[in-house]
Write an enzyme that holds these catalytic residues in place. Sequence first.
Site, PDB file in Angstrom:
ATOM      1  N   LEU A 109       8.202  47.307  46.601  1.00 37.69           N
ATOM      2  CA  LEU A 109       7.030  47.364  47.472  1.00 37.69           C
ATOM      3  C   LEU A 109       6.428  45.967  47.625  1.00 37.69           C
ATOM      4  O   LEU A 109       6.694  45.066  46.825  1.00 37.69           O
ATOM      5  CB  LEU A 109       5.992  48.326  46.900  1.00 37.69           C
ATOM      6  N   THR A 110       5.556  45.818  48.607  1.00 33.40           N
ATOM      7  CA  THR A 110       5.064  44.499  48.991  1.00 33.40           C
ATOM      8  C   THR A 110       4.208  43.825  47.927  1.00 33.40           C
ATOM      9  O   THR A 110       4.485  42.696  47.512  1.00 33.40           O
ATOM     10  CB  THR A 110       4.269  44.610  50.305  1.00 33.40           C
ATOM     11  N   PHE A 111       3.132  44.470  47.499  1.00 32.82           N
ATOM     12  CA  PHE A 111       2.232  43.808  46.560  1.00 32.82           C
ATOM     13  C   PHE A 111       2.909  43.516  45.227  1.00 32.82           C
ATOM     14  O   PHE A 111       2.817  42.394  44.713  1.00 32.82           O
ATOM     15  CB  PHE A 111       0.973  44.651  46.380  1.00 32.82           C
TER      16      PHE A 111
END
Length: 411
Positions: A73-75
Amino acid sequence: MAFLSIFLLLAGCAGNAPRAPATTAQTRPAPLLLISIDAFRADYLQRGFTPNLQQLADTGVRAKAMQPAFPSLTFPNHYTLVTGLYPDHHGIVDNNMLDPKLGRFSLGNRKAVADPRWWNEAEPIWVTADKHGLKTATMFWPGSGTKIRGYRPDHWLPYNGKLTPTQRVDRVLQWLDLPPGERPTFLTLYFDRVDHEGHDFGPDSPQVDAAMHRIDAAIGRLIAGLKQRGLYRRMNIIVVSDHGMAPSPASHVILLDKLIDLQDVTITSMGELAGLIPKPGRDAAVEAALLKPHPHMHCWKKQDIPARFHYGSNPRVPPIVCSPQTGWDISTSGWLATHKTTPGSHGYDNADPLMRALFIAHGPAFRDGLVVPEFPNVDVYPLMTHLLDLPAQPNDGSYDAVKDMLRPDAR
């Protein structure tokens, strides 16, 4: 999901804690620019829409792929890239999470995203750089707009998804035009359009191809600007992505309410990774329903998550974690009644080829025309601290694993 509309940050620059004496032009390392193209899957480079990126790869170093951290995922992965720590160790364990003391964190919770206590379990490289007298600048990187351990970048902007790729590049070039005493040595640059189009239209869509072409044009503008300033051969550039993207058909949905009574749990996250906290007295019932085999999903108690994921010890990881098969989505009937699934998703098993990320490196420290095997993204951090001559903070990466990317005199 990319971090669209998530930062509520005070614009401008705030004072940092005391730093080491500023370096001189003679002692300052070559500038380093870290570029992230969100959700640029490793094999996208072969599509032929990114000639400027291809040129950097052909005249520098390219990895066959880079493995993101779990969850993909991004974060979590953007913080891994700048700390060298797995999400379990830096504390940003999901895009959506619960902390026993801080409450709920989510991409839409602007107050939480701007709260440094969520980020303080690790020290990102711009903090270490500031502590050692190097100027820093970040263009939209998770955590960069809040004061972490008393520091924030010298130059930064609050996230603004309307800022075009060209405008983002121009701001980076403006920072490089600052007087020597203010000019950053470490910079980041972030592009999100490939991720948005991948979610909205799927990874194999013409919209993704168009987004790649547009970002590549911005990279071309950056290269031209660096050449005009005499920096192209003096600056080290690392281009990465945080994860890949997989097709996710609308029919590929696992409904939690068909498996458990939703009144028995607190759901911390859903989608490509589900986290659940059984309510008091309901542990046995929830575990009996979820921990048994499922055709398109695997659930574990946090202490039983496979060791290869490096995930499960942080207090923010919920007691039960469910990972769906790539291309599937974990949801509820109630959520689907008011929301649509997206044709593209990520967050799946980080060993899946569809989650593989991009890595390209170019500059005076790097070898020419080298292709290296796939490696984990935790190794990017010790590579960067070496390039900037900074003491690496405790991390999960290995400089020895990536040092052969460098010219012998740069090792």
